[in-house]
Design a protein around this motif. Structure first.
Motif, PDB file in Angstrom:
ATOM      1  N   GLN A  25      47.960  29.895  32.730  1.00 18.72           N
ATOM      2  CA  GLN A  25      47.050  29.263  33.509  1.00 18.72           C
ATOM      3  C   GLN A  25      47.049  28.817  34.777  1.00 18.72           C
ATOM      4  OE1 GLN A  25      47.941  28.377  30.237  1.00 18.72           O
ATOM      5  NE2 GLN A  25      46.274  29.265  29.041  1.00 18.72           N
ATOM      6  N   GLN A  28      47.216  31.736  37.127  1.00 16.09           N
ATOM      7  CA  GLN A  28      46.040  32.171  37.485  1.00 16.09           C
ATOM      8  C   GLN A  28      45.571  31.190  38.187  1.00 16.09           C
ATOM      9  OE1 GLN A  28      44.181  32.683  33.550  1.00 16.09           O
ATOM     10  NE2 GLN A  28      44.804  34.748  33.337  1.00 16.09           N
ATOM     11  N   ALA A  29      45.486  29.864  38.106  1.00 19.40           N
ATOM     12  CA  ALA A  29      44.685  29.045  38.919  1.00 19.40           C
ATOM     13  C   ALA A  29      45.304  29.144  40.411  1.00 19.40           C
ATOM     14  CB  ALA A  29      45.223  27.542  38.679  1.00 19.40           C
ATOM     15  N   LYS A  30      46.564  29.487  40.528  1.00 20.00           N
ATOM     16  CA  LYS A  30      47.393  29.617  42.027  1.00 20.00           C
ATOM     17  C   LYS A  30      46.781  30.874  42.555  1.00 20.00           C
ATOM     18  CE  LYS A  30      51.189  27.003  41.371  1.00 20.00           C
ATOM     19  NZ  LYS A  30      52.687  26.948  41.595  1.00 20.00           N
ATOM     20  N   ARG A  31      46.685  31.907  41.944  1.00 18.28           N
ATOM     21  CA  ARG A  31      46.290  33.317  42.237  1.00 18.28           C
ATOM     22  C   ARG A  31      44.567  33.175  42.752  1.00 18.28           C
ATOM     23  NH1 ARG A  31      47.489  38.582  39.265  1.00 18.28           N
ATOM     24  NH2 ARG A  31      49.588  37.671  39.863  1.00 18.28           N
ATOM     25  N   ALA A  32      43.757  32.535  42.028  1.00 16.98           N
ATOM     26  CA  ALA A  32      42.576  32.161  42.495  1.00 16.98           C
ATOM     27  C   ALA A  32      42.512  31.480  43.532  1.00 16.98           C
ATOM     28  CB  ALA A  32      41.658  31.416  41.223  1.00 16.98           C
ATOM     29  N   GLU A  33      43.427  30.359  43.903  1.00 15.41           N
ATOM     30  CA  GLU A  33      43.258  29.582  44.919  1.00 15.41           C
ATOM     31  C   GLU A  33      43.753  30.211  46.271  1.00 15.41           C
ATOM     32  OE1 GLU A  33      45.769  25.567  46.602  1.00 15.41           O
ATOM     33  OE2 GLU A  33      45.589  25.904  44.340  1.00 15.41           O
ATOM     34  N   GLN A  35      43.442  33.599  46.681  1.00 18.46           N
ATOM     35  CA  GLN A  35      42.383  34.289  47.048  1.00 18.46           C
ATOM     36  C   GLN A  35      41.314  33.838  47.880  1.00 18.46           C
ATOM     37  OE1 GLN A  35      41.510  36.332  43.380  1.00 18.46           O
ATOM     38  NE2 GLN A  35      42.937  38.083  43.518  1.00 18.46           N
ATOM     39  N   GLN A  36      41.234  32.544  47.415  1.00 23.05           N
ATOM     40  CA  GLN A  36      40.011  31.916  48.152  1.00 23.05           C
ATOM     41  C   GLN A  36      40.581  31.448  49.550  1.00 23.05           C
ATOM     42  OE1 GLN A  36      38.864  28.344  46.197  1.00 23.05           O
ATOM     43  NE2 GLN A  36      37.141  27.963  47.498  1.00 23.05           N
ATOM     44  N   GLN A  39      40.229  34.786  51.603  1.00 21.04           N
ATOM     45  CA  GLN A  39      38.686  34.905  51.883  1.00 21.04           C
ATOM     46  C   GLN A  39      38.429  34.010  53.019  1.00 21.04           C
ATOM     47  OE1 GLN A  39      36.769  34.750  48.236  1.00 21.04           O
ATOM     48  NE2 GLN A  39      37.338  36.907  47.753  1.00 21.04           N
TER      49      GLN A  39
END
Length: 152
Positions: A25, A28-33, A35-36, A39
């Motif tokens: 988790q 995944q949180a670090k990856r989402a961060e 990616q954000q 962007q």
């Protein structure tokens, strides 16, 4: 007194080891961060180009499409070369294991232990240096044009 010092040392090492563990988790949180953030940086870069070059909306859209196309090409190249990279990594691992076995034959157990400790310390120094330069696991965190050259 010795027992107290040892107890504190073991507690410190244990807490350090626990801090190093990451869960899926967290990844995944670090990856989402990440990616954000990527962007957001892309949008800021596009906004700066629009302002600096006085681009119209059509040009901005075309540049954005060009960036997306380039990103897709880079991902395809990365995926295509993944097997080749893994084969190279395996080859390097075998060579490293052979070197280790050869050194074990040459050195006394005490020398071998010291050599292993020195090698581990150097590896940690390299990791710290890469982290300081903005790299993680060999992956660049900042753009290529601002990256410091690698020093061996």
């Amino acid at each position: 007194m010795k027992k107290l010092v040892l107890a504190i040392a073991f507690i410190g090492m244990g807490s350090f080891a626990m801090a190093q563990q990451t869960t899926p988790q967290d990844k995944q949180a670090k990856r989402a961060e990440m990616q954000q953030k990527m962007q957001q940086k892309e949008q800021e870069h596009l906004d700066k180009m629009q302002k600096d070059l006085n681009l119209n909306q059509s040009q901005v859209a075309q540049i954005k499409d060009l960036h997306e196309k380039r990103k897709a090409e880079m991902k395809a190249d990365f995926d295509k070369n993944k097997g080749e990279r893994q084969a190279k990594m395996e080859k390097m691992k075998v060579k490293r294991e052979q070197m280790d076995a050869d050194m074990k034959k040459i050195l006394t157990p005490e020398q071998y232990g010291k050599w292993q400790a020195d090698r581990q310390a150097k590896m940690e120094q390299r990791k710290a240096a890469m982290k300081d330069r903005g790299m993680k696991g060999g992956k660049m965190k900042r753009s290529m044009d601002t990256a410091a050259p690698a020093v061996n």
